[in-house]
Design a protein around this motif. Sequence first.
Motif, PDB file in Angstrom:
ATOM      1  N   LYS A 109       0.886  -1.414   0.001  1.00 27.46           N
ATOM      2  CA  LYS A 109      -0.411  -0.300  -0.031  1.00 27.46           C
ATOM      3  C   LYS A 109       0.497   1.143  -0.341  1.00 27.46           C
ATOM      4  CE  LYS A 109      -0.658   0.974   4.604  1.00 27.46           C
ATOM      5  NZ  LYS A 109      -0.502   1.923   4.980  1.00 27.46           N
ATOM      6  N   ASN A 110       2.200   0.842   0.080  1.00 25.49           N
ATOM      7  CA  ASN A 110       2.822   2.258   0.305  1.00 25.49           C
ATOM      8  C   ASN A 110       3.530   2.188  -1.069  1.00 25.49           C
ATOM      9  OD1 ASN A 110       2.833   2.926   3.266  1.00 25.49           O
ATOM     10  ND2 ASN A 110       4.144   0.805   3.662  1.00 25.49           N
ATOM     11  N   CYS A 111       3.459   1.695  -1.657  1.00 21.83           N
ATOM     12  CA  CYS A 111       4.522   1.282  -3.648  1.00 21.83           C
ATOM     13  C   CYS A 111       3.799   2.636  -3.689  1.00 21.83           C
ATOM     14  CB  CYS A 111       3.583   0.037  -4.506  1.00 21.83           C
ATOM     15  SG  CYS A 111       3.709  -1.316  -3.716  1.00 21.83           S
ATOM     16  N   LYS A 112       4.857   3.438  -4.730  1.00 20.96           N
ATOM     17  CA  LYS A 112       4.488   5.026  -4.852  1.00 20.96           C
ATOM     18  C   LYS A 112       5.327   5.153  -6.855  1.00 20.96           C
ATOM     19  CE  LYS A 112       6.208   7.061  -1.095  1.00 20.96           C
ATOM     20  NZ  LYS A 112       7.176   8.272  -0.240  1.00 20.96           N
ATOM     21  N   VAL A 116       1.700   0.809 -15.109  1.00 19.28           N
ATOM     22  CA  VAL A 116       2.312   0.717 -15.843  1.00 19.28           C
ATOM     23  C   VAL A 116       3.933   0.927 -15.784  1.00 19.28           C
ATOM     24  CG1 VAL A 116       2.911   2.306 -17.876  1.00 19.28           C
ATOM     25  CG2 VAL A 116       0.861   2.558 -17.251  1.00 19.28           C
ATOM     26  N   SER A 117       4.717   1.390 -14.871  1.00 21.72           N
ATOM     27  CA  SER A 117       5.973   1.891 -14.257  1.00 21.72           C
ATOM     28  C   SER A 117       6.790  -0.021 -14.242  1.00 21.72           C
ATOM     29  CB  SER A 117       6.196   2.167 -13.648  1.00 21.72           C
ATOM     30  OG  SER A 117       5.794   3.519 -13.306  1.00 21.72           O
ATOM     31  N   GLY A 118       5.617  -0.751 -13.196  1.00 23.90           N
ATOM     32  CA  GLY A 118       5.922  -2.156 -12.784  1.00 23.90           C
ATOM     33  C   GLY A 118       5.955  -2.873 -14.110  1.00 23.90           C
ATOM     34  N   ILE A 119       4.709  -2.848 -14.912  1.00 23.97           N
ATOM     35  CA  ILE A 119       4.944  -3.770 -15.774  1.00 23.97           C
ATOM     36  C   ILE A 119       6.122  -3.468 -16.705  1.00 23.97           C
ATOM     37  CG2 ILE A 119       3.284  -4.494 -18.665  1.00 23.97           C
ATOM     38  CD1 ILE A 119       0.966  -4.042 -16.393  1.00 23.97           C
ATOM     39  N   LEU A 120       6.985  -2.241 -17.035  1.00 19.49           N
ATOM     40  CA  LEU A 120       7.350  -1.881 -17.867  1.00 19.49           C
ATOM     41  C   LEU A 120       8.530  -1.661 -17.933  1.00 19.49           C
ATOM     42  CD1 LEU A 120       5.323   0.800 -20.166  1.00 19.49           C
ATOM     43  CD2 LEU A 120       5.930  -1.666 -20.241  1.00 19.49           C
ATOM     44  N   ARG A 121       8.797  -2.195 -16.479  1.00 22.88           N
ATOM     45  CA  ARG A 121       9.829  -1.517 -15.054  1.00 22.88           C
ATOM     46  C   ARG A 121      10.647  -0.743 -15.657  1.00 22.88           C
ATOM     47  NH1 ARG A 121       7.953  -5.800 -13.433  1.00 22.88           N
ATOM     48  NH2 ARG A 121       8.770  -8.288 -12.411  1.00 22.88           N
ATOM     49  N   LEU A 122      10.058   0.232 -15.551  1.00 27.92           N
ATOM     50  CA  LEU A 122      10.601   1.269 -15.415  1.00 27.92           C
ATOM     51  C   LEU A 122      11.552   2.207 -14.308  1.00 27.92           C
ATOM     52  CD1 LEU A 122       7.674   3.633 -17.233  1.00 27.92           C
ATOM     53  CD2 LEU A 122       9.348   2.485 -18.210  1.00 27.92           C
ATOM     54  N   PRO A 123      12.912   2.635 -14.629  1.00 26.37           N
ATOM     55  CA  PRO A 123      13.193   2.894 -13.512  1.00 26.37           C
ATOM     56  C   PRO A 123      12.795   3.294 -12.380  1.00 26.37           C
ATOM     57  CG  PRO A 123      14.114   4.012 -15.789  1.00 26.37           C
ATOM     58  CD  PRO A 123      13.090   3.405 -15.372  1.00 26.37           C
ATOM     59  N   SER A 124      11.004   3.991 -12.367  1.00 26.43           N
ATOM     60  CA  SER A 124      10.672   4.490 -11.242  1.00 26.43           C
ATOM     61  C   SER A 124      10.773   2.795 -10.052  1.00 26.43           C
ATOM     62  CB  SER A 124       9.672   5.160 -11.004  1.00 26.43           C
ATOM     63  OG  SER A 124       8.497   4.433 -11.870  1.00 26.43           O
ATOM     64  N   PHE A 125      10.720   2.068 -11.177  1.00 21.97           N
ATOM     65  CA  PHE A 125      10.084   1.398 -10.535  1.00 21.97           C
ATOM     66  C   PHE A 125      11.223   0.310  -9.539  1.00 21.97           C
ATOM     67  CE2 PHE A 125      10.175  -4.071 -10.603  1.00 21.97           C
ATOM     68  CZ  PHE A 125       9.299  -4.243  -9.942  1.00 21.97           C
ATOM     69  N   PHE A 126      12.053   0.561 -10.062  1.00 27.27           N
ATOM     70  CA  PHE A 126      13.723   0.107  -9.760  1.00 27.27           C
ATOM     71  C   PHE A 126      13.692   1.189  -8.330  1.00 27.27           C
ATOM     72  CE2 PHE A 126      13.981  -2.194 -14.007  1.00 27.27           C
ATOM     73  CZ  PHE A 126      14.074  -3.325 -13.197  1.00 27.27           C
ATOM     74  N   GLU A 130      13.324  -1.005  -4.385  1.00 26.73           N
ATOM     75  CA  GLU A 130      15.090  -0.584  -3.872  1.00 26.73           C
ATOM     76  C   GLU A 130      14.505   0.300  -2.596  1.00 26.73           C
ATOM     77  OE1 GLU A 130      18.236  -1.061  -3.078  1.00 26.73           O
ATOM     78  OE2 GLU A 130      17.668  -3.154  -4.392  1.00 26.73           O
ATOM     79  N   ALA A 131      14.195   1.183  -2.418  1.00 30.86           N
ATOM     80  CA  ALA A 131      14.175   1.704  -1.262  1.00 30.86           C
ATOM     81  C   ALA A 131      12.758   0.918  -0.165  1.00 30.86           C
ATOM     82  CB  ALA A 131      12.654   2.893  -1.726  1.00 30.86           C
ATOM     83  N   MET A 132      12.090   0.256  -0.869  1.00 31.70           N
ATOM     84  CA  MET A 132      11.106  -0.950  -0.074  1.00 31.70           C
ATOM     85  C   MET A 132      12.269  -1.672   1.301  1.00 31.70           C
ATOM     86  SD  MET A 132       7.295  -0.816  -1.561  1.00 31.70           S
ATOM     87  CE  MET A 132       7.814  -1.935  -2.732  1.00 31.70           C
ATOM     88  N   ARG A 133      13.154  -2.822  -0.671  1.00 29.51           N
ATOM     89  CA  ARG A 133      14.190  -3.260   0.735  1.00 29.51           C
ATOM     90  C   ARG A 133      14.691  -2.701   2.001  1.00 29.51           C
ATOM     91  NH1 ARG A 133      15.166  -8.112  -2.615  1.00 29.51           N
ATOM     92  NH2 ARG A 133      16.828  -8.147  -1.697  1.00 29.51           N
TER      93      ARG A 133
END
Length: 258
Positions: A109-112, A116-126, A130-133
């Motif tokens: 629920k804290n994903c920002k 679309v970013s998740g599906i396309l693996r855009l830089p914002s996704f990574f 990494e911040a959540m990890r």
Amino acid sequence: MSILTMRNVTRLFGGLAAVSDANLYLNEGELVGLIGPNGAGKTTLFNLITGVYEPSKGEICLEHNGEMVQIGGKEPYKISQLGISRTFQNIRLFKSMTVLDNLLVAMHKNCKYSIVSGILRLPSFFTHEEAMRKEAMHILEFVGLDKFAEDQARNLSYGEQRKLEIARALATHPKLLFLDEPAAGMNPQETAELTELIHKIRDEFHVTILLIEHDMSLVMNLCERIYVLDYGRLIANGTPEEIKHNKRVIEAYLGEEV
């Protein structure tokens, strides 16, 4: 300031009142205990606040952005989004997943980033992954489980699984944390470690804590204020010292002064 209030809350199951006309409040930053005999309605009260059950009558209000918001009857995920998290009397982990992944699931629920970013693996996704990890590893280190991050949750000891469930609850960024019998099944050393951990959680994560517990030594040493529930009714509210000498509480639950 009260962060949560219950006013005249009742929950009926058929003709049985599991909770009856309950009035309860929690102030910001408090560490409060809820005690009572088995079957008194303690977990039912937790379930009413966290959305598992809907009140038959009465209102439950949570402070949100400076206002008291009615949460009685809301879906559990909406209540979680407002800042309430909990553990369960019976441990409920994703046991075939890693310790780290148990926390990452709770942080969804804290994903920002967008879908679309998740599906396309855009830089914002990574970046956000990494911040959540990093945050998840910080919480695991805080509770002493960071060395087990890549182990399956099922391989942890009982006490460690209890800590993992608390860590998962913290990963949702709660302002109000409910712990349902966190010391159940623990040995004295584990209970002492848990007592210290709960104090640290309150102080370092700045959360208000309400816990159900049958270990009276833990409750009396840990909690600043205690509610007592008997046959669905709250019969007392006071400091540990007041509760120890309350004749009605002694008769209903303690049996003798502790």
